[in-house]
Design a protein around this motif. Structure first.
Motif, short mmCIF file in Angstrom:
data_model
loop_
_atom_site.label_atom_id
_atom_site.label_comp_id
_atom_site.label_asym_id
_atom_site.label_seq_id
_atom_site.Cartn_x
_atom_site.Cartn_y
_atom_site.Cartn_z
N LYS A 84 19.17 30.53 16.64
CA LYS A 84 18.36 31.45 16.72
C LYS A 84 18.97 32.26 14.68
CE LYS A 84 19.42 34.33 21.19
NZ LYS A 84 19.84 34.00 22.34
N ASN A 85 19.60 31.59 15.16
CA ASN A 85 20.03 32.14 12.91
C ASN A 85 19.97 31.30 11.89
OD1 ASN A 85 21.75 30.82 13.66
ND2 ASN A 85 23.38 32.51 12.83
N VAL A 86 19.02 29.75 12.50
CA VAL A 86 19.55 28.42 11.71
C VAL A 86 17.10 28.26 10.96
CG1 VAL A 86 20.16 26.14 11.41
CG2 VAL A 86 21.76 28.05 12.12
N ILE A 87 16.65 28.60 9.79
CA ILE A 87 15.68 28.34 9.45
C ILE A 87 16.21 27.12 9.60
CG2 ILE A 87 14.02 28.84 7.86
CD1 ILE A 87 15.65 31.52 7.16
N ARG A 88 15.28 26.24 10.15
CA ARG A 88 14.98 25.06 10.49
C ARG A 88 13.65 24.40 9.03
NH1 ARG A 88 15.28 20.89 15.58
NH2 ARG A 88 13.63 22.46 16.31
N ASP A 145 7.15 35.77 9.30
CA ASP A 145 6.28 36.93 7.83
C ASP A 145 6.24 35.23 6.95
OD1 ASP A 145 7.30 39.13 8.91
OD2 ASP A 145 8.62 39.24 7.41
N CYS A 146 7.04 34.17 7.60
CA CYS A 146 6.58 33.00 6.43
C CYS A 146 4.98 32.22 6.46
CB CYS A 146 7.82 31.61 6.88
SG CYS A 146 8.95 31.67 5.89
N LEU A 147 4.39 32.38 8.17
CA LEU A 147 3.61 32.20 8.80
C LEU A 147 2.41 32.81 8.07
CD1 LEU A 147 3.67 31.22 12.93
CD2 LEU A 147 3.19 29.98 10.91
N LYS A 148 2.69 34.36 8.02
CA LYS A 148 1.83 34.66 6.84
C LYS A 148 1.37 34.29 5.71
CE LYS A 148 3.08 39.19 10.18
NZ LYS A 148 3.65 40.59 9.85
N GLU A 149 2.85 34.04 5.39
CA GLU A 149 2.25 33.30 4.07
C GLU A 149 1.82 31.79 3.82
OE1 GLU A 149 3.29 35.65 1.27
OE2 GLU A 149 3.58 36.96 2.45
N GLY A 150 2.05 31.56 4.88
CA GLY A 150 1.02 30.79 4.87
C GLY A 150 2.09 29.01 5.20
N VAL A 151 3.59 29.60 5.16
CA VAL A 151 3.95 28.36 5.44
C VAL A 151 4.80 28.13 6.95
CG1 VAL A 151 6.53 27.37 4.20
CG2 VAL A 151 4.57 28.33 3.18
N ILE A 152 4.89 26.50 7.28
CA ILE A 152 5.81 26.78 8.58
C ILE A 152 6.77 26.26 8.79
CG2 ILE A 152 5.04 25.61 10.46
CD1 ILE A 152 2.40 25.46 10.36
N ILE A 153 8.04 27.22 9.66
CA ILE A 153 9.64 26.95 9.89
C ILE A 153 9.21 26.65 11.44
CG2 ILE A 153 10.07 26.96 7.16
CD1 ILE A 153 11.32 29.65 8.12
N ASN A 154 10.11 26.47 11.70
CA ASN A 154 11.12 27.44 12.57
C ASN A 154 12.70 27.55 13.42
OD1 ASN A 154 12.22 25.38 13.81
ND2 ASN A 154 11.74 25.18 15.48
N LEU A 155 13.31 28.29 13.95
CA LEU A 155 14.65 28.45 14.15
C LEU A 155 14.96 27.12 15.34
CD1 LEU A 155 14.62 32.47 14.71
CD2 LEU A 155 15.53 30.93 12.64
N THR A 156 16.03 27.30 15.06
CA THR A 156 17.34 26.48 16.25
C THR A 156 17.89 27.67 15.65
OG1 THR A 156 18.30 25.45 14.28
CG2 THR A 156 16.51 24.32 15.01
#
Ligand SMILES: *Cc1c(COP(=O)(O)O)cnc(C)c1O
Length: 383
Positions: free
Chosen positions: A352-356, A339-350
Motif C-alpha cells: 500500500k505505501n511502499v513505492i517499489r 502520476d509517474c505513469l503519466k510522466e512515462g515511468v513505470i513503478i508499482n506499490l507493495t
C-alpha cells in the motif's frame, strides 16, 4: 475472471529498458514486469536462442533425459553452490516443492507433525500451501481451510526464532532475504547468519525464497551470498527466464535424496525450451557483468533517492539492496504510481505505501536519474 484490475494501458513492444504502448507512448520501465525482465526487452541473443531452440524441440516431458535441463542445473549449481535442482514453472511451485521437501525431512527425523517457521510480512505464493506460509490477511481472505503447520516468527528478531524452535518440532524455516511483497524489508546479515547457525544445529532445513531477490537482482547471484551463507534450499523464478516461465528449487546435499522417482513432478518443468532460454540469461548476465551493474547502479539509485528526497515530508524510509529498492511513504501510493505513469515511468506499490523500484539489470545512470527526478516531481505535488 476478476482476480486482476489492470490499468488501462497495453504495451505492444519494448527495447532495452523502454516500453511502448498501443497508443505510441514511450515509458521507462522501472519495474521489469515485477522483477522478471532482467535483461530488458528485445535482447537479440535471447531472440536468437528462442528461434534456434524452437526449430529443434520445445518439449519432451521428464519421461526422457533433457540435455538443456542438465546444462542449466550445472550452471545454476555452479553459481549458487547448491547440489541439485527440481524445475517447475513459477515461484509458487518452487516454494511448494521446498515445503513438500520439508515434510519429508520432518518424517525422516521422526516428527509426526513437522512445523515450518515463517515470518511476519512474508510472501511465498498463491497456491494453498504457499499461501498458508504467507503472512498477508487480504491474500488469504476466503480461502480457509489452509494447510497447517506454520509458526510465525518476527523478521530480524532471532529470539522469536529460538523460542519457536524450543517449543516445537520444527523441520524447516522459510525466509526472503529481502521481503518483496511485504514492503522491501532487508534481513540483516547477522540475522541470516544466526538463522543458518541455529537451523544447522537443530537439523532444520533453511529454505531461502529468492524468487524475487535471486539471479543478480541485488548485485550477487543470490541475496544470501551477501551474508556469506549457503542455505539448504533456495528457490528461484522471476528473473530466471527473462519472461519465459520457469521456477527452480535448488537443494544441498541433505536435500538431494529426499525426493525419489515418482514422489514429485511437473509436466512442463525444465523443458528444453525454457532451459535453453534460462541458460542464455545466465550467460548474458556473466558476459555483460550485470552483477557489477546491479551493484553500481543499485548504490547510485539508493544514494540519489536519499539525496533528492531528503527534504520530502512524505518519505518515511528508503530501503533495499542492488536494484531492489523501496520508498516507504506516509500517504497511500496509488495516485503516485498513476502520476509517474503519466510522466512515462513505470513503478508499482507493495503493501500500500511502499513505492517499489525493480528495473532491468541493464539500467544505466541517465535512466536512473530520470526515474529519481520523476518520483521527486510527483511526490512534490502531494506535499
Ligand atoms: C513473486 C514471488 C513468489 C510467487 O511467485 P509466482 O511466480 O507468482 O508464483 C514467491 N515468493 C516471492 C518472494 C515472490 O516475490
Amino acid at each position: 475472471m476478476k482476480n486482476y484490475a489492470p490499468l488501462p494501458i497495453s504495451f505492444v513492444k519494448g527495447k532495452g529498458c523502454y516500453l511502448y504502448s498501443n497508443s505510441g507512448k514511450k515509458y521507462l520501465d522501472a519495474l521489469a514486469g515485477i522483477g522478471v525482465c532482467c535483461l530488458g526487452y528485445s535482447n537479440s541473443n535471447i531472440s536468437k536462442v528462442i528461434e534456434k531452440q524452437s526449430k529443434k524441440i520445445l518439449h519432451t516431458s521428464n519421461i526422457f533425459e533433457i540435455e538443456n535441463q542438465k546444462n542449466l542445473a550445472k550452471n545454476l549449481c555452479g553459481i549458487t553452490k547448491m547440489k541439485s535442482v527440481f524445475f517447475c514453472n513459477s515461484g509458487s511451485e518452487a516454494n511448494e516443492a521446498a515445503l513438500k521437501l520439508s515434510r519429508l525431512h520432518g518424517k525422516n527425523l521422526g516428527y509426526k507433525s513437522p512445523k515450518v517457521i515463517i515470518f511476519n510480512r512474508s510472501w511465498h505464493g498463491r497456491t494453498l500451501v504457499t499461501l498458508a506460509a504467507t503472512d498477508n490477511t487480504k491474500a488469504k481472505q476466503g480461502f480457509s481451510p489452509l494447510p497447517g503447520g506454520y509458526i510465525k516468527c518476527q523478521f530480524n528478531n532471532i529470539k522469536s526464532v529460538k523460542n519457536a524452535i524450543k517449543k516445537n518440532t520444527v523441520s524447516a524455516l522459510i525466509i526472503e532475504p529481502i521481503q518483496g511483497e511485504g514492503g522491501i524489508h532487508v534481513a540483516s546479515k547477522n540475522f541470516l547468519k544466526d538463522i543458518r547457525m541455529i537451523t544447522k544445529k537443530n537439523n532444520i532445513l533453511m529454505i531461502v525464497d529468492e524468487v524475487q531477490t535471486g539471479v543478480a537482482r541485488t548485485g550477487k547471484w543470490l541475496a544470501t551470498q551477501h551474508a556469506s551463507i549457503t542455505p539448504d534450499i533456495v528457490t528461484l523464478a522471476k528473473g530466471l527466464g527473462n519472461g519465459v516461465p520457469i521456477g527452480a528449487c535448488l537443494g544441498n546435499t541433505v536435500v538431494t535424496d529426499l525426493f525419489s522417482p515418482g514422489s514429485h513432478g511437473s509436466t512442463f518443468g525444465g523443458n528444453p525450451f525454457v532451459c535453453a532460454v534460462a541458460n542464455e540469461v545466465i550467460n548474458i548476465i556473466k558476459k555483460k557483468d550485470l552483477l557489477k551493474n546491479a551493484n553500481q547502479m543499485g548504490s547510485y539509485l539508493i544514494s540519489s533517492l536519499k539525496k533528492e528526497l531528503k527534504h520530502s515530508k512524505l518519505v518515511k524510509e528508503i530501503r533495499g539492496k542492488g536494484l531492489m529498492v523501496g520508498i516507504e511513504i506516509k500517504i497511500k501510493g496509488k495516485d503516485i504510481v498513476k502520476d509517474c505513469l503519466k510522466e512515462g515511468v513505470i513503478i508499482n506499490l507493495t503493501s500500500k505505501n511502499v513505492i517499489r523500484i525493480l528495473p532491468p539489470l541493464i539500467i544505466n545512470k541517465n535512466e536512473i536519474k530520470y526515474i529519481v527526478k520523476t518520483i521527486k516531481g510527483v511526490l512534490q505535488g502531494y506535499e
